[in-house]
Design a protein around this motif. Structure first.
Motif, PDB file in Angstrom:
ATOM      1  N   GLU A 299     -13.489 -17.215 -26.942  1.00 58.19           N
ATOM      2  CA  GLU A 299     -13.046 -16.660 -27.871  1.00 58.19           C
ATOM      3  C   GLU A 299     -12.167 -15.468 -27.284  1.00 58.19           C
ATOM      4  O   GLU A 299     -11.008 -15.074 -27.711  1.00 58.19           O
ATOM      5  CB  GLU A 299     -14.344 -16.102 -28.595  1.00 58.19           C
ATOM      6  N   ALA A 300     -12.732 -14.765 -26.406  1.00 60.47           N
ATOM      7  CA  ALA A 300     -11.939 -13.484 -25.903  1.00 60.47           C
ATOM      8  C   ALA A 300     -10.716 -14.037 -25.157  1.00 60.47           C
ATOM      9  O   ALA A 300      -9.730 -13.316 -25.595  1.00 60.47           O
ATOM     10  CB  ALA A 300     -12.998 -12.770 -24.650  1.00 60.47           C
ATOM     11  N   ILE A 301     -10.642 -15.039 -24.168  1.00 60.52           N
ATOM     12  CA  ILE A 301      -9.191 -15.326 -23.695  1.00 60.52           C
ATOM     13  C   ILE A 301      -8.329 -15.937 -24.476  1.00 60.52           C
ATOM     14  O   ILE A 301      -7.250 -15.472 -24.331  1.00 60.52           O
ATOM     15  CB  ILE A 301      -9.638 -15.939 -22.328  1.00 60.52           C
ATOM     16  N   SER A 302      -8.906 -16.418 -25.629  1.00 62.44           N
ATOM     17  CA  SER A 302      -7.927 -16.998 -26.589  1.00 62.44           C
ATOM     18  C   SER A 302      -7.301 -16.076 -27.344  1.00 62.44           C
ATOM     19  O   SER A 302      -6.319 -16.531 -28.120  1.00 62.44           O
ATOM     20  CB  SER A 302      -8.737 -18.282 -27.305  1.00 62.44           C
ATOM     21  N   ASP A 303      -7.702 -14.963 -27.522  1.00 65.46           N
ATOM     22  CA  ASP A 303      -7.488 -14.112 -28.573  1.00 65.46           C
ATOM     23  C   ASP A 303      -6.309 -13.097 -27.766  1.00 65.46           C
ATOM     24  O   ASP A 303      -6.722 -11.977 -27.280  1.00 65.46           O
ATOM     25  CB  ASP A 303      -8.599 -13.191 -29.051  1.00 65.46           C
TER      26      ASP A 303
ATOM     27  N   ARG B 269      -7.255  -6.574  -8.461  1.00 73.09           N
ATOM     28  CA  ARG B 269      -7.019  -7.473  -9.590  1.00 73.09           C
ATOM     29  C   ARG B 269      -8.274  -7.349 -10.585  1.00 73.09           C
ATOM     30  O   ARG B 269      -8.102  -7.433 -11.892  1.00 73.09           O
ATOM     31  CB  ARG B 269      -7.523  -8.951  -9.051  1.00 73.09           C
ATOM     32  N   TYR B 270      -9.369  -6.810 -10.099  1.00 75.36           N
ATOM     33  CA  TYR B 270     -10.506  -6.475 -11.197  1.00 75.36           C
ATOM     34  C   TYR B 270      -9.872  -5.249 -12.288  1.00 75.36           C
ATOM     35  O   TYR B 270     -10.310  -5.474 -13.363  1.00 75.36           O
ATOM     36  CB  TYR B 270     -11.581  -6.175 -10.468  1.00 75.36           C
ATOM     37  N   LEU B 271      -9.439  -4.255 -11.361  1.00 75.50           N
ATOM     38  CA  LEU B 271      -9.025  -3.277 -12.369  1.00 75.50           C
ATOM     39  C   LEU B 271      -8.137  -3.631 -13.454  1.00 75.50           C
ATOM     40  O   LEU B 271      -8.139  -3.217 -14.569  1.00 75.50           O
ATOM     41  CB  LEU B 271      -8.146  -2.068 -11.386  1.00 75.50           C
ATOM     42  N   ALA B 272      -7.077  -4.632 -12.887  1.00 78.22           N
ATOM     43  CA  ALA B 272      -6.044  -5.264 -13.981  1.00 78.22           C
ATOM     44  C   ALA B 272      -6.850  -5.660 -15.162  1.00 78.22           C
ATOM     45  O   ALA B 272      -6.514  -5.910 -16.297  1.00 78.22           O
ATOM     46  CB  ALA B 272      -5.251  -6.014 -13.233  1.00 78.22           C
ATOM     47  N   LEU B 273      -8.041  -6.360 -14.675  1.00 76.29           N
ATOM     48  CA  LEU B 273      -8.707  -7.074 -15.818  1.00 76.29           C
ATOM     49  C   LEU B 273      -9.380  -6.211 -16.899  1.00 76.29           C
ATOM     50  O   LEU B 273      -9.745  -6.683 -18.161  1.00 76.29           O
ATOM     51  CB  LEU B 273      -9.670  -8.102 -15.221  1.00 76.29           C
ATOM     52  N   THR B 274      -9.457  -4.825 -16.589  1.00 81.93           N
ATOM     53  CA  THR B 274     -10.312  -4.008 -17.299  1.00 81.93           C
ATOM     54  C   THR B 274      -9.220  -3.405 -18.485  1.00 81.93           C
ATOM     55  O   THR B 274      -9.875  -2.686 -19.417  1.00 81.93           O
ATOM     56  CB  THR B 274     -10.729  -2.839 -16.431  1.00 81.93           C
TER      57      THR B 274
ATOM     58  N   ALA C 135     -12.720  -7.912 -22.682  1.00 80.35           N
ATOM     59  CA  ALA C 135     -13.789  -8.513 -23.497  1.00 80.35           C
ATOM     60  C   ALA C 135     -14.333  -9.809 -22.651  1.00 80.35           C
ATOM     61  O   ALA C 135     -15.610  -9.894 -22.537  1.00 80.35           O
ATOM     62  CB  ALA C 135     -13.327  -9.126 -25.001  1.00 80.35           C
ATOM     63  N   ALA C 136     -13.655 -10.765 -22.001  1.00 78.46           N
ATOM     64  CA  ALA C 136     -14.001 -11.692 -21.149  1.00 78.46           C
ATOM     65  C   ALA C 136     -14.860 -11.033 -20.017  1.00 78.46           C
ATOM     66  O   ALA C 136     -16.056 -11.632 -19.645  1.00 78.46           O
ATOM     67  CB  ALA C 136     -12.816 -12.411 -20.743  1.00 78.46           C
ATOM     68  N   LEU C 137     -14.293 -10.299 -19.388  1.00 77.74           N
ATOM     69  CA  LEU C 137     -15.010  -9.482 -18.167  1.00 77.74           C
ATOM     70  C   LEU C 137     -16.279  -8.881 -18.944  1.00 77.74           C
ATOM     71  O   LEU C 137     -17.295  -9.094 -18.003  1.00 77.74           O
ATOM     72  CB  LEU C 137     -14.085  -8.315 -17.981  1.00 77.74           C
TER      73      LEU C 137
END
Ligand code: AMP
Ligand code: ZN
Length: 467
Positions: free
Chosen positions: A362-366, A303-308, A372-374
């Motif tokens: 800002e990161a997740i809304s874009d 899951r972490y990898l997917a966030l990267t 960037a959120a991570l």
């Protein structure tokens, strides 16, 4: 409650990042194409479902109410050969089509549970919506958008002028490139089946105005999305390969039947690639989430990898990337653990927390900027500006989106577990997700004998190691 935060999303249809404007403000309706349940879902499929899960979590974090529908394709996803893979699997495994579908649905949902993906609000099965599909097909016939030949009903793409708009293809080009088709009775090679006549002896079939038969693949998603989300809904997601023909055909069906646009935003996730032969070898190029512990990795490291990676970028699954994900995950968990056990009195809206939170938002809304959120989560984990309980409180707040179970103590992460325990934990989580409590209890005892105590929490299994 305060107004939900604005969000911008890339729309495959307009090819632009547009502000999301829900049909009903504050309430976002999402449909995701789910699994064809004739085999185990692999980590590539799961990357696409994680993208849907992250979309849902981001919107909820920003204060939107979300209605999330994800279908189960248990009939009709025909291959180019004309075979339904569920019937083929039933034959090969000596089971009924229903048994095949139930078995692989449970396995799929168990894999999703290992990745901290809560179930969708509705998980409709294609086989339970045959009536809606027939009704939609009748509407398309009445509107002159479909024709029947010998018990088969086809969509007449020449009657839908914007066919090809989503995938950016022109009908004449499509026609020129078309291979030999098994459906010889179509007027045009690009026409596609809405309903098919059952061949003699076919196991899965239903009565219809055109004789006993079964639905085409695309009609199920038009029927079920409109059934649960209405004739105008906000977001439709799927993997990039579904853009054509699946979603193109869905637009032709839904818009053809209603006479107006149905989906506002189409979103497509890029593929997970698997070039690393070392990772692929043992599993014949198909890796399941529940195989990861045997390879020494925790499912949540995936899951972490997917966030990267951004969802619109390809992501390569390698052993090195999984090791990096594991250490990144541990770093965040350590920061949470260092914050003590309470921290409930931390005001996230006060300085200096507010700045970090604003950057995360800002990161997740874009367009779901999770990389960037991570990065912001790591900035929080490492900053001297915050006290340890403040870091903890912020990271746990971010974890509502990240979904990494950051409260799991880092030292109890996978490599600290005795040999074989991680695999047992994965099996136990799968058993619980499938509501097989006898197996889950037996596994708890097996783990206890190894010195691993398991507790069940709303966030999943929490372990304590006795040395
Ligand atoms: P299926 O069960 O074959 O219908 O596929 C389920 C979902 O997985 C679809 O949304 C596909 O687009 C997606 N998918 C298939 N392969 C991959 C991959 N390698 N990476 C990401 N998504 C994939
Ligand atoms: Zn679909």
């Amino acid at each position: 409650m305060s107004k939900p935060g604005p969000v911008r999303l890339y729309n495959s249809l307009t090819r632009r990042i547009d502000p999301l404007e829900p049909v009903t403000p504050g309430r976002v309706t999402i449909y995701t194409c789910g699994s064809t349940v004739y085999r185990y879902a692999h980590i590539g499929n799961l990357r696409t479902y994680l993208f849907g899960d992250l979309l849902r979590r981001v919107l909820e974090y920003l204060g939107h109410e979300v209605v999330y529908v994800k279908n189960i394709t248990d009939v009709g996803h025909m291959r180019e050969t004309g075979e339904d893979p569920i019937l083929t699997a039933a034959e090969v495994e000596g089971k009924s089509p229903r048994e095949i579908a139930e078995y692989y649905t449970a396995a799929w949902l168990a894999d999703e549970a290992l990745l901290n993906m809560p179930r969708a609000d509705v998980l409709p099965k294609a086989t339970e919506h045959i009536g809606e599909m027939i009704a939609l097909t009748e509407t398309l016939l009445e509107r002159g958008l479909a024709y029947e030949v010998n018990g088969n009903v086809y969509y007449d793409v020449s009657e839908f002028p914007s066919y090809g708009r989503l995938s950016g293809q022109r009908l004449d080009h499509l026609r020129a490139g078309h291979r030999v088709d098994v459906e010889a009775d179509k007027r045009d090679p690009e026409d596609f089946a809405l309903w098919k006549l059952a061949e003699p002896g076919r196991l899965m079939k239903w009565p219809s105005p055109w004789g006993d038969g079964f639905p085409g693949w695309h009609i199920e998603c038009s029927a079920m999305s409109m059934q649960y989300l209405g004739e105008r809904f906000d977001i439709h997601t799927g993997g990039i390969d579904l853009k054509f023909p699946h979603h193109e055909d869905e637009i032709a069906q839904s818009e053809g039947a209603t006479g107006h646009p149905v989906v506002s935003t189409w979103m497509h996730g890029e593929f997970l690639t698997l070039a690393d032969a070392k990772m692929a070898k043992s599993a014949g190029n198909v890796i399941r989430v529940s195989d990861l512990p045997d390879k020494g990795f925790e499912p949540l490291a995936f899951r972490y990898l997917a966030l990267t990676a951004h969802y619109r970028s390809k992501l390569d699954f390698t052993e090195d990337a999984m090791h990096a994900a594991t250490s990144g995950l541990r770093r965040l968990r350590r920061a949470v653990a260092e914050g003590g056990t309470d921290g409930a009195d931390v005001d996230l809206a006060a300085d200096p927390m507010a700045g970090h939170r604003a950057r995360f938002v800002e990161a997740i809304s874009d367009d779901l900027g999770l990389p960037a959120a991570l990065a912001e989560a790591h900035a929080v984990a490492g900053t001297e500006d915050l006290t340890l309980p403040q870091r903890r409180a912020l990271l746990l707040d971010f974890d509502r989106v990240l979904g990494l179970s950051l409260e799991t103590p880092a030292e109890e992460a996978i490599s600290e577990l005795p040999d074989g325990a991680a695999a047992l934990l994965a099996r136990r989580a799968a058993a619980r997700a499938a509501r097989d409590f006898a197996t889950s209890d037996a596994l708890r005892e097996e783990l206890a004998a190894m010195g691993v105590e398991v507790r069940d929490t709303p966030e999943g299994q929490v372990t304590t190691i006795r040395r």
